[in-house]
Write an enzyme that holds these catalytic residues in place. Structure first.
Site, PDB file in Angstrom:
ATOM      1  N   TRP A 130     -15.230 -56.999  11.529  1.00 40.77           N
ATOM      2  CA  TRP A 130     -16.182 -57.111  10.683  1.00 40.77           C
ATOM      3  C   TRP A 130     -16.833 -55.520  11.257  1.00 40.77           C
ATOM      4  O   TRP A 130     -17.231 -55.620  12.644  1.00 40.77           O
ATOM      5  CB  TRP A 130     -17.224 -57.254   9.988  1.00 40.77           C
ATOM      6  CG  TRP A 130     -17.927 -56.730   9.056  1.00 40.77           C
ATOM      7  CD1 TRP A 130     -17.718 -56.145   8.266  1.00 40.77           C
ATOM      8  CD2 TRP A 130     -19.777 -57.247   8.532  1.00 40.77           C
ATOM      9  NE1 TRP A 130     -18.833 -55.683   7.571  1.00 40.77           N
ATOM     10  CE2 TRP A 130     -19.876 -56.361   7.905  1.00 40.77           C
ATOM     11  CE3 TRP A 130     -20.200 -57.974   9.237  1.00 40.77           C
ATOM     12  CZ2 TRP A 130     -21.305 -56.421   7.242  1.00 40.77           C
ATOM     13  CZ3 TRP A 130     -21.918 -58.641   8.843  1.00 40.77           C
ATOM     14  CH2 TRP A 130     -22.569 -57.661   8.517  1.00 40.77           C
ATOM     15  N   ASP A 211     -18.912 -66.968  11.043  1.00 37.50           N
ATOM     16  CA  ASP A 211     -19.642 -66.379  10.726  1.00 37.50           C
ATOM     17  C   ASP A 211     -18.214 -66.504   8.613  1.00 37.50           C
ATOM     18  O   ASP A 211     -17.227 -66.427   8.715  1.00 37.50           O
ATOM     19  CB  ASP A 211     -19.169 -64.721  10.594  1.00 37.50           C
ATOM     20  CG  ASP A 211     -19.608 -63.841   9.548  1.00 37.50           C
ATOM     21  OD1 ASP A 211     -20.138 -64.333   8.489  1.00 37.50           O
ATOM     22  OD2 ASP A 211     -20.166 -62.272   9.782  1.00 37.50           O
ATOM     23  N   LYS A 246     -21.374 -62.941  -1.698  1.00 40.47           N
ATOM     24  CA  LYS A 246     -20.144 -63.455  -2.544  1.00 40.47           C
ATOM     25  C   LYS A 246     -20.013 -64.492  -3.718  1.00 40.47           C
ATOM     26  O   LYS A 246     -19.507 -63.757  -4.743  1.00 40.47           O
ATOM     27  CB  LYS A 246     -19.178 -63.369  -1.591  1.00 40.47           C
ATOM     28  CG  LYS A 246     -19.311 -62.400   0.087  1.00 40.47           C
ATOM     29  CD  LYS A 246     -19.047 -60.522  -0.524  1.00 40.47           C
ATOM     30  CE  LYS A 246     -19.635 -60.008   0.859  1.00 40.47           C
ATOM     31  NZ  LYS A 246     -19.830 -58.624   1.261  1.00 40.47           N
TER      32      LYS A 246
END
Ligand code: LMR
Length: 396
Positions: A130, A211, A246
Protein backbone atom coordinates in the site's frame (compact mmCIF):
# COMPACT_ATOMS: atom_id res chain seq x y z
CA UNK A 1 6.55 32.81 5.48
CA UNK A 2 3.98 31.26 3.19
CA UNK A 3 5.30 32.90 -0.03
CA UNK A 4 8.08 30.31 -0.14
CA UNK A 5 5.83 27.25 0.20
CA UNK A 6 5.77 24.92 -2.80
CA UNK A 7 2.61 23.04 -3.73
CA UNK A 8 2.69 19.46 -2.39
CA UNK A 9 2.32 16.52 -4.78
CA UNK A 10 -1.16 14.95 -4.81
CA UNK A 11 -1.65 11.73 -2.83
CA UNK A 12 -1.36 8.78 -5.26
CA UNK A 13 -4.71 7.34 -4.06
CA UNK A 14 -6.81 10.07 -2.39
CA UNK A 15 -5.59 12.67 -4.92
CA UNK A 16 -7.30 10.66 -7.65
CA UNK A 17 -10.60 10.79 -5.78
CA UNK A 18 -10.30 14.58 -5.71
CA UNK A 19 -9.82 14.56 -9.51
CA UNK A 20 -12.71 12.11 -9.91
CA UNK A 21 -15.06 14.34 -7.92
CA UNK A 22 -14.17 17.31 -10.12
CA UNK A 23 -14.70 15.36 -13.39
CA UNK A 24 -18.01 16.44 -15.01
CA UNK A 25 -18.33 13.26 -17.16
CA UNK A 26 -21.58 11.52 -16.02
CA UNK A 27 -20.14 8.12 -17.06
CA UNK A 28 -16.96 8.45 -14.95
CA UNK A 29 -15.81 5.34 -13.06
CA UNK A 30 -13.75 5.41 -9.85
CA UNK A 31 -11.59 2.30 -9.40
CA UNK A 32 -8.95 4.08 -7.34
CA UNK A 33 -9.55 4.43 -3.58
CA UNK A 34 -10.47 1.27 -1.67
CA UNK A 35 -14.07 2.08 -0.89
CA UNK A 36 -16.86 -0.44 -1.49
CA UNK A 37 -19.66 0.47 -3.88
CA UNK A 38 -22.84 -1.58 -4.27
CA UNK A 39 -24.25 -2.63 -7.64
CA UNK A 40 -25.78 0.84 -8.07
CA UNK A 41 -22.43 2.54 -7.43
CA UNK A 42 -23.29 3.78 -3.93
CA UNK A 43 -21.25 3.31 -0.75
CA UNK A 44 -24.03 2.20 1.61
CA UNK A 45 -24.37 2.54 5.38
CA UNK A 46 -24.86 -1.02 6.68
CA UNK A 47 -28.27 -1.83 8.21
CA UNK A 48 -26.58 -2.98 11.44
CA UNK A 49 -24.68 0.31 11.65
CA UNK A 50 -27.94 2.26 11.35
CA UNK A 51 -29.50 0.16 14.13
CA UNK A 52 -26.52 0.69 16.41
CA UNK A 53 -26.55 4.44 15.72
CA UNK A 54 -30.20 4.62 16.73
CA UNK A 55 -29.32 2.98 20.05
CA UNK A 56 -26.39 5.35 20.58
CA UNK A 57 -28.62 8.35 19.94
CA UNK A 58 -31.11 7.11 22.52
CA UNK A 59 -28.67 5.87 25.15
CA UNK A 60 -25.46 7.94 25.01
CA UNK A 61 -25.24 10.00 28.16
CA UNK A 62 -21.84 11.69 27.94
CA UNK A 63 -19.38 13.15 25.47
CA UNK A 64 -16.50 13.02 27.94
CA UNK A 65 -13.09 11.85 26.70
CA UNK A 66 -12.46 8.17 26.15
CA UNK A 67 -9.36 6.69 27.84
CA UNK A 68 -6.16 7.01 25.76
CA UNK A 69 -6.60 3.37 24.69
CA UNK A 70 -10.30 3.83 23.93
CA UNK A 71 -13.39 1.94 25.03
CA UNK A 72 -12.57 -1.36 26.81
CA UNK A 73 -15.74 -3.02 25.44
CA UNK A 74 -14.66 -2.16 21.88
CA UNK A 75 -11.11 -3.40 22.53
CA UNK A 76 -12.47 -6.72 23.82
CA UNK A 77 -14.55 -7.14 20.64
CA UNK A 78 -11.51 -6.33 18.50
CA UNK A 79 -9.55 -9.15 20.16
CA UNK A 80 -12.39 -11.61 19.80
CA UNK A 81 -12.77 -10.80 16.11
CA UNK A 82 -9.02 -11.14 15.52
CA UNK A 83 -8.36 -14.39 17.39
CA UNK A 84 -11.79 -15.97 17.93
CA UNK A 85 -13.78 -16.41 21.12
CA UNK A 86 -11.89 -18.23 23.88
CA UNK A 87 -8.49 -18.12 22.12
CA UNK A 88 -5.59 -18.70 24.48
CA UNK A 89 -4.23 -15.19 23.76
CA UNK A 90 -7.49 -13.79 25.14
CA UNK A 91 -7.96 -16.13 28.11
CA UNK A 92 -4.38 -15.60 29.31
CA UNK A 93 -4.69 -11.84 28.64
CA UNK A 94 -1.49 -11.83 26.56
CA UNK A 95 -2.94 -9.13 24.32
CA UNK A 96 -3.55 -5.44 24.95
CA UNK A 97 -5.55 -3.33 22.50
CA UNK A 98 -5.76 0.40 21.88
CA UNK A 99 -8.66 1.86 19.89
CA UNK A 100 -7.13 4.05 17.17
CA UNK A 101 -8.39 6.50 14.52
CA UNK A 102 -8.65 4.02 11.64
CA UNK A 103 -6.10 1.49 10.44
CA UNK A 104 -3.87 4.38 9.37
CA UNK A 105 -3.89 5.80 12.91
CA UNK A 106 -3.00 2.37 14.30
CA UNK A 107 -0.11 2.03 11.85
CA UNK A 108 1.23 5.46 12.75
CA UNK A 109 1.09 4.72 16.47
CA UNK A 110 2.84 1.37 15.82
CA UNK A 111 5.46 3.24 13.76
CA UNK A 112 6.06 5.78 16.53
CA UNK A 113 6.32 3.01 19.11
CA UNK A 114 8.81 1.01 17.01
CA UNK A 115 10.96 3.99 16.13
CA UNK A 116 11.24 5.31 19.66
CA UNK A 117 11.30 2.11 21.73
CA UNK A 118 13.22 -0.08 19.25
CA UNK A 119 15.35 2.52 17.40
CA UNK A 120 17.61 -0.12 15.82
CA UNK A 121 14.72 -1.98 14.17
CA UNK A 122 14.14 -1.63 10.44
CA UNK A 123 10.74 -2.34 8.92
CA UNK A 124 10.37 -4.68 5.95
CA UNK A 125 7.50 -4.05 3.54
CA UNK A 126 6.27 -6.31 0.74
CA UNK A 127 7.14 -5.30 -2.81
CA UNK A 128 4.65 -3.91 -3.72
CA UNK A 129 2.67 -2.62 -0.76
CA UNK A 130 0.00 0.00 0.00
CA UNK A 131 1.53 3.33 -1.09
CA UNK A 132 0.75 4.91 2.27
CA UNK A 133 2.78 2.33 4.24
CA UNK A 134 6.03 3.91 3.05
CA UNK A 135 4.93 7.42 3.92
CA UNK A 136 3.39 6.59 7.32
CA UNK A 137 6.51 4.78 8.51
CA UNK A 138 8.93 7.28 6.98
CA UNK A 139 7.02 10.04 8.81
CA UNK A 140 7.48 8.04 12.02
CA UNK A 141 11.23 7.98 11.34
CA UNK A 142 11.56 4.26 10.55
CA UNK A 143 13.91 2.91 7.90
CA UNK A 144 11.92 0.77 5.46
CA UNK A 145 13.26 -2.10 3.34
CA UNK A 146 11.51 -4.34 0.82
CA UNK A 147 10.91 -8.07 0.67
CA UNK A 148 9.93 -9.96 -2.50
CA UNK A 149 6.26 -10.80 -2.86
CA UNK A 150 4.60 -10.72 -6.28
CA UNK A 151 5.77 -12.72 -9.27
CA UNK A 152 5.17 -10.47 -12.30
CA UNK A 153 5.27 -13.49 -14.63
CA UNK A 154 2.24 -15.18 -13.03
CA UNK A 155 0.68 -12.22 -11.19
CA UNK A 156 0.71 -14.59 -8.18
CA UNK A 157 2.81 -14.96 -5.02
CA UNK A 158 6.51 -15.69 -5.49
CA UNK A 159 6.68 -17.67 -2.27
CA UNK A 160 10.21 -18.92 -2.83
CA UNK A 161 11.50 -15.39 -3.31
CA UNK A 162 9.48 -14.18 -0.33
CA UNK A 163 11.05 -16.83 1.93
CA UNK A 164 14.51 -16.08 0.56
CA UNK A 165 13.98 -12.40 1.43
CA UNK A 166 12.72 -13.21 4.93
CA UNK A 167 15.81 -15.36 5.58
CA UNK A 168 17.93 -12.24 5.03
CA UNK A 169 16.04 -10.08 7.56
CA UNK A 170 18.25 -9.47 10.61
CA UNK A 171 17.10 -10.51 14.08
CA UNK A 172 15.25 -7.72 15.84
CA UNK A 173 13.78 -6.21 12.68
CA UNK A 174 10.06 -6.01 11.95
CA UNK A 175 8.13 -7.37 8.95
CA UNK A 176 4.78 -5.97 7.85
CA UNK A 177 2.44 -8.71 6.62
CA UNK A 178 -1.04 -8.14 5.18
CA UNK A 179 -3.45 -10.34 7.20
CA UNK A 180 -5.59 -11.02 4.13
CA UNK A 181 -6.63 -9.28 0.87
CA UNK A 182 -3.12 -7.97 0.20
CA UNK A 183 -3.19 -4.32 -0.85
CA UNK A 184 -2.47 -3.65 -3.74
CA UNK A 185 -2.27 -7.13 -5.33
CA UNK A 186 -5.12 -9.19 -3.83
CA UNK A 187 -2.60 -12.06 -3.61
CA UNK A 188 -2.48 -13.89 -0.24
CA UNK A 189 -0.34 -16.77 1.04
CA UNK A 190 -2.14 -20.10 1.64
CA UNK A 191 -2.60 -21.33 5.21
CA UNK A 192 0.33 -23.73 4.73
CA UNK A 193 2.49 -20.86 3.51
CA UNK A 194 1.48 -18.76 6.55
CA UNK A 195 2.70 -21.60 8.77
CA UNK A 196 6.05 -21.63 6.98
CA UNK A 197 6.30 -17.83 7.24
CA UNK A 198 5.67 -18.19 10.99
CA UNK A 199 8.47 -20.80 11.24
CA UNK A 200 10.88 -18.49 9.45
CA UNK A 201 10.01 -15.47 11.59
CA UNK A 202 10.43 -17.52 14.74
CA UNK A 203 13.84 -18.85 13.56
CA UNK A 204 14.98 -15.37 12.52
CA UNK A 205 13.69 -13.52 15.59
CA UNK A 206 11.72 -11.07 13.42
CA UNK A 207 8.62 -9.34 14.85
CA UNK A 208 5.46 -9.50 12.68
CA UNK A 209 3.38 -6.35 12.31
CA UNK A 210 0.15 -7.56 10.74
CA UNK A 211 -1.94 -5.02 8.84
CA UNK A 212 -5.42 -6.56 8.99
CA UNK A 213 -7.78 -4.11 7.30
CA UNK A 214 -10.01 -6.44 5.26
CA UNK A 215 -11.16 -9.23 7.58
CA UNK A 216 -14.26 -10.82 6.04
CA UNK A 217 -13.68 -9.64 2.49
CA UNK A 218 -11.65 -12.65 1.29
CA UNK A 219 -13.38 -15.91 2.29
CA UNK A 220 -15.29 -15.09 5.50
CA UNK A 221 -14.88 -13.32 8.84
CA UNK A 222 -13.61 -16.49 10.56
CA UNK A 223 -11.82 -17.95 7.55
CA UNK A 224 -9.80 -14.76 7.04
CA UNK A 225 -8.11 -15.03 10.41
CA UNK A 226 -6.49 -18.34 9.41
CA UNK A 227 -3.16 -16.74 8.48
CA UNK A 228 -2.99 -14.71 11.68
CA UNK A 229 -3.79 -17.81 13.74
CA UNK A 230 -0.99 -19.75 12.03
CA UNK A 231 1.41 -16.97 13.00
CA UNK A 232 0.21 -17.05 16.61
CA UNK A 233 1.14 -20.77 16.77
CA UNK A 234 4.72 -19.97 15.80
CA UNK A 235 5.53 -16.59 17.35
CA UNK A 236 4.48 -15.26 20.73
CA UNK A 237 5.00 -11.54 20.12
CA UNK A 238 3.42 -9.42 17.40
CA UNK A 239 1.62 -6.19 16.63
CA UNK A 240 -1.71 -6.19 14.77
CA UNK A 241 -3.24 -3.08 13.19
CA UNK A 242 -6.89 -3.64 12.31
CA UNK A 243 -9.66 -1.52 10.85
CA UNK A 244 -13.45 -1.46 10.51
CA UNK A 245 -13.46 0.90 7.53
CA UNK A 246 -14.14 -1.83 4.99
CA UNK A 247 -15.98 -4.62 6.82
CA UNK A 248 -18.32 -2.19 8.65
CA UNK A 249 -18.25 0.53 5.97
CA UNK A 250 -17.13 2.96 8.70
CA UNK A 251 -14.61 4.76 6.50
CA UNK A 252 -15.22 8.30 7.75
CA UNK A 253 -15.67 7.28 11.40
CA UNK A 254 -11.96 6.31 11.63
CA UNK A 255 -12.40 3.10 13.57
CA UNK A 256 -9.30 0.98 14.03
CA UNK A 257 -7.11 -0.66 16.65
CA UNK A 258 -3.55 -1.54 17.56
CA UNK A 259 -3.23 -4.86 19.37
CA UNK A 260 -0.02 -5.92 21.11
CA UNK A 261 0.45 -9.67 21.59
CA UNK A 262 3.18 -10.45 24.13
CA UNK A 263 4.61 -13.35 26.14
CA UNK A 264 2.51 -12.52 29.19
CA UNK A 265 -0.14 -10.19 30.55
CA UNK A 266 2.52 -8.12 32.34
CA UNK A 267 4.62 -7.77 29.20
CA UNK A 268 1.58 -6.73 27.12
CA UNK A 269 0.71 -4.08 29.74
CA UNK A 270 4.29 -2.75 29.72
CA UNK A 271 4.36 -2.43 25.93
CA UNK A 272 0.91 -0.82 25.97
CA UNK A 273 2.13 1.77 28.50
CA UNK A 274 4.70 2.84 25.87
CA UNK A 275 2.06 2.82 23.13
CA UNK A 276 -0.13 5.08 25.30
CA UNK A 277 2.61 7.73 25.42
CA UNK A 278 2.64 7.85 21.61
CA UNK A 279 -1.16 8.08 21.50
CA UNK A 280 -1.12 11.00 23.93
CA UNK A 281 1.23 13.12 21.84
CA UNK A 282 -0.46 12.22 18.52
CA UNK A 283 -4.18 12.69 19.18
CA UNK A 284 -4.60 12.21 22.96
CA UNK A 285 -7.49 9.74 22.77
CA UNK A 286 -9.52 8.21 19.93
CA UNK A 287 -12.87 9.29 18.46
CA UNK A 288 -15.72 7.33 19.97
CA UNK A 289 -18.61 6.96 17.53
CA UNK A 290 -17.34 4.17 15.25
CA UNK A 291 -16.08 2.13 18.20
CA UNK A 292 -19.47 2.33 19.90
CA UNK A 293 -21.13 1.04 16.73
CA UNK A 294 -18.74 -1.91 16.48
CA UNK A 295 -19.07 -2.77 20.18
CA UNK A 296 -22.89 -2.74 19.96
CA UNK A 297 -23.09 -4.84 16.78
CA UNK A 298 -20.47 -7.42 17.72
CA UNK A 299 -21.79 -7.62 21.29
CA UNK A 300 -25.33 -8.53 20.21
CA UNK A 301 -25.96 -12.02 18.84
CA UNK A 302 -28.72 -10.97 16.44
CA UNK A 303 -26.91 -7.91 15.11
CA UNK A 304 -23.71 -9.88 14.75
CA UNK A 305 -25.46 -12.51 12.60
CA UNK A 306 -26.96 -9.77 10.45
CA UNK A 307 -23.54 -8.09 10.13
CA UNK A 308 -22.00 -11.39 9.02
CA UNK A 309 -24.61 -11.54 6.26
CA UNK A 310 -23.89 -7.97 5.23
CA UNK A 311 -20.16 -8.71 5.01
CA UNK A 312 -20.98 -11.82 2.95
CA UNK A 313 -23.00 -9.67 0.52
CA UNK A 314 -20.04 -7.30 0.11
CA UNK A 315 -17.61 -10.18 -0.39
CA UNK A 316 -19.83 -12.04 -2.83
CA UNK A 317 -20.50 -8.97 -4.95
CA UNK A 318 -16.78 -8.25 -5.25
CA UNK A 319 -16.04 -11.85 -6.23
CA UNK A 320 -18.87 -11.77 -8.81
CA UNK A 321 -17.30 -8.65 -10.32
CA UNK A 322 -13.93 -10.43 -10.55
CA UNK A 323 -15.55 -13.15 -12.68
CA UNK A 324 -17.62 -10.73 -14.77
CA UNK A 325 -14.60 -8.52 -15.46
CA UNK A 326 -12.44 -11.40 -16.73
CA UNK A 327 -15.38 -12.86 -18.74
CA UNK A 328 -16.30 -9.52 -20.33
CA UNK A 329 -12.71 -8.77 -21.39
CA UNK A 330 -12.52 -12.22 -22.97
CA UNK A 331 -15.83 -11.76 -24.78
CA UNK A 332 -14.58 -8.46 -26.18
CA UNK A 333 -11.57 -10.25 -27.66
CA UNK A 334 -8.91 -8.94 -25.29
CA UNK A 335 -5.94 -11.28 -25.66
CA UNK A 336 -4.00 -10.29 -22.53
CA UNK A 337 -4.63 -12.87 -19.79
CA UNK A 338 -6.44 -11.32 -16.82
CA UNK A 339 -7.59 -14.65 -15.34
CA UNK A 340 -5.37 -14.39 -12.22
CA UNK A 341 -7.77 -11.65 -11.04
CA UNK A 342 -10.36 -14.37 -10.34
CA UNK A 343 -8.10 -16.02 -7.74
CA UNK A 344 -7.21 -12.79 -5.98
CA UNK A 345 -9.13 -11.60 -2.94
CA UNK A 346 -10.45 -8.41 -1.38
CA UNK A 347 -10.97 -5.08 -3.04
CA UNK A 348 -7.83 -4.90 -5.12
CA UNK A 349 -6.05 -6.53 -8.01
CA UNK A 350 -2.97 -5.71 -9.98
CA UNK A 351 -4.24 -5.28 -13.54
CA UNK A 352 -0.84 -5.14 -15.23
CA UNK A 353 -1.93 -1.88 -16.93
CA UNK A 354 1.01 0.48 -17.44
CA UNK A 355 1.19 4.04 -16.12
CA UNK A 356 0.64 5.30 -19.67
CA UNK A 357 -2.47 3.11 -20.13
CA UNK A 358 -3.80 4.24 -16.72
CA UNK A 359 -3.30 7.90 -17.79
CA UNK A 360 -5.12 7.29 -21.07
CA UNK A 361 -8.05 5.66 -19.27
CA UNK A 362 -8.39 8.74 -17.07
CA UNK A 363 -7.85 11.36 -19.77
CA UNK A 364 -9.94 9.78 -22.55
CA UNK A 365 -12.58 7.81 -20.63
CA UNK A 366 -12.79 9.33 -17.12
CA UNK A 367 -11.81 5.95 -15.62
CA UNK A 368 -9.71 6.43 -12.49
CA UNK A 369 -7.13 3.75 -11.59
CA UNK A 370 -4.07 4.10 -9.33
CA UNK A 371 -0.83 4.71 -11.29
CA UNK A 372 0.62 1.33 -10.31
CA UNK A 373 -2.23 -0.37 -12.21
CA UNK A 374 -4.04 -1.36 -9.01
CA UNK A 375 -7.78 -1.57 -9.61
CA UNK A 376 -10.51 -1.45 -6.99
CA UNK A 377 -12.74 -4.33 -8.08
CA UNK A 378 -15.37 -3.10 -5.60
CA UNK A 379 -15.92 -0.06 -7.87
CA UNK A 380 -17.05 -2.27 -10.78
CA UNK A 381 -20.78 -2.78 -11.35
CA UNK A 382 -22.78 -4.75 -13.96
CA UNK A 383 -23.72 -1.35 -15.44
CA UNK A 384 -20.22 0.07 -15.86
CA UNK A 385 -18.56 -3.20 -16.94
CA UNK A 386 -19.07 -2.84 -20.71
CA UNK A 387 -17.77 0.71 -20.81
CA UNK A 388 -14.82 -0.21 -18.59
CA UNK A 389 -13.81 -3.24 -20.66
CA UNK A 390 -14.22 -1.38 -23.98
CA UNK A 391 -11.95 1.36 -22.65
CA UNK A 392 -9.35 -1.09 -21.39
CA UNK A 393 -9.39 -2.91 -24.75
CA UNK A 394 -8.78 0.39 -26.55
CA UNK A 395 -5.72 1.32 -24.46
CA UNK A 396 -4.05 -2.10 -24.47
C1 LMR B 1 -6.80 2.26 -0.30
O1 LMR B 1 -5.75 1.61 -0.34
O2 LMR B 1 -7.32 2.75 -1.31
C2 LMR B 1 -7.50 2.42 1.02
O3 LMR B 1 -6.82 1.74 2.01
C3 LMR B 1 -7.81 3.83 1.35
C4 LMR B 1 -6.61 4.70 1.56
O4 LMR B 1 -6.61 5.41 2.56
O5 LMR B 1 -5.67 4.70 0.76
Amino acid sequence: MFEKVQIAPPDPILGLTELFKADPNPDKINLSVGVYQDSTGKTPVLGTVKKAEKLILEQESSKGYLPMTGDPAYCAQVQELLFGEGHEIITTKRAATAQCPGGTGALRVAGDYLHTVHPEAKLWLSNPTWANHNTIFAAAGLTCEKYDYRDPATNGLDFEAMCASIKKIPKGDVILLHGCCHNPTGIDPTVEQWALIGDLLSEQGVLPLVDFAYQGLADGVEEDRAGLLELTKKVKQMLVCSSFSKNFGLYRERTGALTVVADSNEQAATVMSQVKLRIRYNYSNPPSHGGQIVAIVLGDKGLRTQWNEEVADIRNRINEMRHLFVKTLKEKGVEQDFSSIIDQRGMFSFSGLTKDQVDQLREKYSIYIVGSGRINVAGMTPDNMDRLCDAIKSVL
